[in-house]
Design an enzyme around this catalytic site. Structure first.
Site, short mmCIF file in Angstrom:
data_model
loop_
_atom_site.label_atom_id
_atom_site.label_comp_id
_atom_site.label_asym_id
_atom_site.label_seq_id
_atom_site.Cartn_x
_atom_site.Cartn_y
_atom_site.Cartn_z
CB CYS A 312 50.09 70.46 64.03
SG CYS A 312 51.51 71.40 64.45
NE ARG A 414 53.05 77.76 70.09
CZ ARG A 414 52.85 77.20 68.90
NH1 ARG A 414 51.90 76.31 68.74
NH2 ARG A 414 53.61 77.53 67.87
#
Ligand code: XMP
Length: 501
Positions: A312, A414
Site C-alpha cells: 500500500c 476500490r
C-alpha cells in the site's frame, strides 16, 4: 459572543505491530492445547483465525479451497468479471462436500472431449450421465476414458449403464460409506423414486474430511468461501450472482469504508431476502466512528486497515491512515459491544503479529504478502538469481488497474476512481513486486498458527477469548525493536518463519 474554539487537528498517538510486544503472563497452557477458534462474522466461525486477501495475486479458487481446508477462509478478489468470480465460488463449493446436491453431469450425446474438459475444470474423476428430465442413465469415469483414443465418441458408447449401485436421497454419511466400501466403488449417486439424480457422495470427500479435520465448512459439508464486491456499476448484479453460486460471505471491499455509498450498499444487502443467509462484511475503516457507522448499517463483520498493507502507498500518496494496532483497537471499541467481529486486514509481517492483532481487538486477521508466495496463489513462479519468487501487487497499483487488451480492470472503484477513463490519469495507491516462494499453504499456515499457539502459551490463554482478556502490551522503542530481531549474527540458515526484510 465568545469565539469558537480553534479547531485542534491532533488526535491520539497511533501504534502498530512493531511498536508493541505482548507481556508474558502466568501460564498453565501448552501451545498444542491452545484453541484458536474465532469468529469471522456474526455467523461464520473458523478454527484458525486467518483469512486470505481479496487480491488478484493472492486469492482465487485454489487458494480459497486451501485456506478453508486449513481451517481459515479465502476471500475471492473482484478484479475479474462477475460471471468469472461466481464461477470461482462454484469451484470452491463443489470441491468438497458431504453430499454434492447439484453434481456436475453430462448427457448421453456429449462427446468424450466435453467430459474431459468438465472433469478438468471441476477437478473430478467422473460424471453421472442424465437424460433431459434428470433421470440417471449411467456414469462415465476415468476408467471408461482411459483407453479411449477418439475424443469425438459419444458418452453413451462408453459409459457404465444402469443398474448402478445407487442410494435413496437422505442416505446418511455412515450408510453411504458402508455402501462405497461394500461395492468397492468411489461414487454413489443418490436418486429419488422416479430415478432422478438428486445428489452424489464420493469416497474422496470422506478421505478429505479425515485429512483436513479443521476445515471451514457450511451446514451441508461444503467448504466455505468469501468474495469481495464493490459498490458501483455492476456491484449489485455481482453480489446476486455470487449468492446464487453459494458464497458464504460477501465483503464490501472499498479503500474507504466510511462513505455513504458503502453504508447504503450494506443496508441494501442486509434488507435483501435472497441474501439473508449470507454474512456481509464492510470495510475498510480505521476509526471508531467509521466502525460505528458500519455497525449501524447492519454489518456482520468489520474489516480494518487503511494503508498498513505491504504493497500500500495510501499513507504516502494521500497522507492518510492509522497505524494498525490503534486502528484495530479503535474499531473494536465500537464493534465489540455490538457483537460484531473485527478483521485486522494488512500489515502483518510475522506470526507474532497475529496475537498482537487479536489482543488489540481483532477476531481474525487477513493476510496478503504472507500468503502471496504460496503455491496456491495465482501466478507463475519466477526465478531471480537462482531464487524462486511469485508476483504480488496492490489492488490499487497501476498493474492491477490497467485495462489490458481484451480485459478490463474491475477494481479502480476500490479507490473511488471509476470515473477515470484513461489509464495514465489513474492515481495509484499500491505498488507491484515479488515475494519469495514459500511452498504449499499447508506448511505456511502451520508456521503461522504455530506462532499464534506460542503467543497463547506465553500469555497464558487457552482460547482466543482468554487471549483477548489477558493480553497486555508493552510499548517499545526502536532500540527494543532492534533487540527483538536477530542481531549481532550473520545468519547462515533461513528459518521457515523468519526472513530478513
Ligand atoms: P499485506 O500487508 O498483508 O496487506 O500485504 C494486504 C492488504 O492490503 C490491502 N491492499 C491495498 N491497500 N493499496 C492499498 O492502500 C493497494 O494497492 C492495496 N492492495 C491491497 C488489502 O486490504 C489487503 O488485504
Amino acid at each position: 459572543p465568545s469565539q469558537p474554539a480553534p479547531h485542534d487537528p491532533f488526535a491520539t498517538v497511533g501504534l502498530t505491530y512493531d511498536d508493541v510486544l505482548l507481556l508474558p503472563g502466568e501460564s498453565d497452557v501448552v501451545p498444542s492445547g491452545a484453541m484458536t477458534r474465532s469468529r469471522v462474522s456474526k455467523r461464520i466461525t473458523v478454527e484458525v483465525p486467518l483469512l486470505s486477501s481479496a487480491m488478484d495475486t493472492v486469492t482465487e479458487s485454489r487458494m480459497a479451497i486451501a485456506m478453508a481446508r486449513q481451517g481459515g477462509l479465502g476471500v475471492l478478489h473482484r478484479n475479474l468479471s462477475a460471471e468469472d468470480q461466481a464461477q470461482q465460488v462454484d469451484l470452491v463449493k463443489r470441491s468438497e462436500a458431504g453430499m454434492v446436491s447439484h453434481p456436475v453431469t453430462t448427457s448421453p450425446s456429449a462427446s468424450l472431449q466435453q467430459v474431459d474438459e468438465l472433469c478438468g475444470r471441476y477437478r473430478v474423476s467422473g460424471l453421472p450421465v442424465v437424460d433431459d428430465s434428470g433421470v440417471l442413465l449411467g456414469i462415465v469415469t476415468n476408467r471408461d476414458l482411459r483407453f479411449e483414443t477418439d475424443p469425438t465418441r459419444r458418452v453413451d458408447e462408453v459409459m457404465t449403464r444402469m443398474p448402478l449401485v445407487t442410494a435413496p436421497v437422505g442416505t446418511d454419511p455412515d450408510q453411504a460409506m458402508a455402501l462405497l466400501a461394500q461395492h468397492k466403488i468411489e461414487k454413489l449417486p443418490l436418486v429419488d423414486a422416479d430415478g432422478r439424480l438428486r445428489g452424489l457422495i464420493t469416497v474422496k470427500d470422506f478421505t478429505k474430511a479425515d485429512k483436513y479435520p479443521l476445515a471451514t465448512k457450511d451446514e451441508v459439508g461444503r467448504l466455505r468461501v468469501g468474495a469481495a464486491i464493490g459498490i458501483f456499476e455492476d456491484a449489485w448484479k455481482r453480489a446476486m450472482l455470487l449468492v446464487e453460486a453459494g458464497v458464504d460471505l460477501l465483503v464490501v471491499d472499498m479503500a474507504h469504508g466510511h462513505s455513504r455509498a458503502v453504508l447504503e450498499m450494506i443496508a441494501r444487502l442486509k434488507a435483501e431476502p435472497s441474501v439473508a443467509h449470507v454474512d456481509v462484511v464492510g470495510g475498510n475503516v480505521a476509526t471508531r466512528a467509521a466502525a460505528q457507522a458500519l455497525v449501524e448499517a447492519g454489518v456482520d463483520g468489520v474489516k480494518v486497515g487503511v494503508g498498513p498493507g505491504s504493497i500500500c502507498t495510501t499513507r504516502v500518496v494521500a497522507g492518510v491512515g492509522v497505524p494498525q494496532v490503534t486502528a484495530i483497537y479503535e474499531a473494536a471499541q465500537a464493534c465489540a459491544p455490538a457483537g460484531v467481529p473485527v478483521i485486522g486486514d494488512g500489515g502483518l509481517q510475522y506470526s507474532g503479529d497475529i496475537a498482537k492483532a487479536l489482543v488489540a481487538g481483532a477476531d481474525t486477521v487477513m493476510l496478503g504478502s504472507l500468503l502471496a508466495g504460496c503455491e496456491e496463489s495465482p501466478g507463475e513462479l519466477v526465478f531471480v538469481n537462482g531464487k524462486q519468487y511469485k508476483s504480488y501487487r496492490g489492488m490499487g497499483s497501476l498493474g492491477a488497474q490497467q485495462t489490458r487488451a481484451g480485459a478490463r480492470s474491475f477494481s479502480k472503484d476500490r479507490y473511488f476512481q471509476n470515473d477515470v477513463a484513461v489509464d495514465d490519469d489513474f492515481v495509484p495507491e499500491g505498488v507491484e513486486g515479488q515475494v519469495p516462494y514459500r511452498g504449499p499453504l499447508g506448511a505456511v499456515a502451520h508456521q503461522l498458527v504455530g506462532g499464534l499457539r506460542q503467543s497463547m502459551f506465553y500469555v497464558g490463554a487457552e482460547d482466543v477469548g482468554q487471549l483477548k482478556a489477558r493480553g497486555r502490551f508493552v510499548r517499545i522503542t526502536s532500540a527494543g525493536l532492534k533487540e527483538s530481531h536477530p542481531h549481532d549474527i550473520r545468519m547462515t540458515n533461513e528459518a521457515p518463519n523468519y526472513t530478513v526484510r
